[in-house]
Enzyme design. Structure first.
Site, PDB file in Angstrom:
ATOM      1  CG  HIS A   1      -2.166  -3.124   9.158  1.00 14.51           C
ATOM      2  ND1 HIS A   1      -2.712  -1.870   9.035  1.00 14.51           N
ATOM      3  CD2 HIS A   1      -0.828  -2.973   8.930  1.00 14.51           C
ATOM      4  CE1 HIS A   1      -1.760  -0.995   8.740  1.00 14.51           C
ATOM      5  NE2 HIS A   1      -0.611  -1.636   8.673  1.00 14.51           N
TER       6      HIS A   1
ATOM      7  CG  ASN B   1      -0.265  -0.169   2.530  1.00 14.13           C
ATOM      8  OD1 ASN B   1       0.436  -1.155   2.740  1.00 14.13           O
ATOM      9  ND2 ASN B   1      -0.467   0.765   3.444  1.00 14.13           N
TER      10      ASN B   1
END
Length: 333
Positions: free
Chosen positions: A222, A119
């Site tokens: 996460h 990302n």
């Protein structure tokens, strides 16, 4: 319309035609890595690393070189977030040399590096990391969105997982992403899943590994990536995938699937780690075989009958080892 404009228009149309073919033929690009003469394949997996040597990146690189020499390294797998904080700004960004070429200098690491985008890579010029210009600068570098490494007894299916994550398309995420190659999230994911499924079904490899940036199962910062669990994991289960390797969470961990033989292996500790950032409630504690919130990396060695996964810390010390056998269908820690 002059001849130059006509040529540009024709070229654009040709590229569009080629893109359409690539999206509909169900073929992922394949790279061949022959097994050793003894039939084994060895590689190192590292993720979330590119910080110009800071946060112990250089120290981890040194230990990777030592382990690579010991295991007879064939190639390196990078699980993404290759360059911080926001990928590369162009194919001429000095961060490529400063975070890659100048860091991983050990003789054993002068092998091919196969990388996916994370990302953070999408927050810069994502196309830059895919450019052939980087391979001219350092011939070790191979980075595509999704592709296959065929190492005879092992096939590794690299999957571009960032476009799966719906949060990245919202203003709440707070970041800008390079979506030039992803005009539609749903279409992109649909065609990619179709191509991955078709490739897995065709595979005759003894060991099947899927690599992506985002974790499917993690007790780190996460946690689980719901989109991958819902959309990619069923395909993996149906097609006999053995291992899923990822980064994203800056830790090392090993989690077993509860209803299949798949093992989830996180190697995202190539530089900056997140001490104490753990939530054990996100997964069944009985499935979590190992978790370490410091810096390090992972090695993998395969033969036709056995696989050995080893996690190392920043000092090169073995933290966790997992061995499994195809013939005996038995595993041990």
């Amino acid at each position: 319309m002059d001849s130059r404009t006509t040529l540009i228009s024709a070229t654009a149309a040709s590229l569009c035609f080629i893109l359409c073919i690539c999206m509909t033929n169900g073929q992922l690009q394949r790279f061949i890595e022959p097994a050793k003469s003894d039939g084994s394949v060895s590689f190192i997996t590292i993720g979330d690393w590119g910080r110009r040597g800071d946060y112990n990146q250089s120290v981890v690189a040194y230990q990777m070189g030592r382990v690579g020499e010991k295991i007879g390294l064939d190639f390196v797998v990078s699980t993404g977030d290759n360059f911080y904080d926001n990928g590369l700004y162009s194919e001429h960004d000095p961060n490529f040399k400063e975070s890659f070429s100048n860091i991983y200098t050990a003789p054993s690491l002068q092998k091919q590096w196969y990388s996916v985008l994370g990302n953070h890579d999408y927050r810069g010029d994502a196309e830059a990391q895919l450019s052939s210009v980087l391979r001219e600068i350092d011939s070790r570098w191979t980075c595509l969105r999704s592709f296959i490494v065929d190492a005879e007894l092992v096939e590794i299916f690299f999957v571009d997982t960032t476009p799966f994550v719906k949060e990245y398309y919202t203003e709440e995420d707070g970041h800008t992403y390079d979506w030039r190659a992803v005009p539609s999230r749903n279409s992109y994911v649909k065609y990619l899943l179709r191509d991955v499924e078709a490739s897995l079904k065709r595979s005759k490899a003894t060991w099947k590994i899927v690599v992506g940036h985002h974790a499917m199962r993690s007790i780190g910062h996460h946690g689980n990536t719901v989109e991958l669990v819902e959309e990619l994991l069923p395909i993996m289960k149906e097609n006999g995938v053995d291992l899923y390797m990822n980064g994203h969470d800056h830790c090392l961990e090993h989690i077993s699937d509860e209803d299949s033989p798949i093992q989830f292996l996180t190697s995202g500790a190539g530089s900056k780690a997140w001490r104490g950032d753990v939530d054990p409630t996100t997964n069944n504690p009985k499935s979590v075989r190992f978790y370490y919130d410091g810096q390090g990396f992972m090695s993998a060695r395969f033969t036709h009958s056995d696989a050995e996964i080893v996690f190392y810390n920043v000092f090169g010390e073995v933290l966790h080892k997992w061995v499994t056998s195809k013939e005996l269908l038995h595993s041990s820690v």
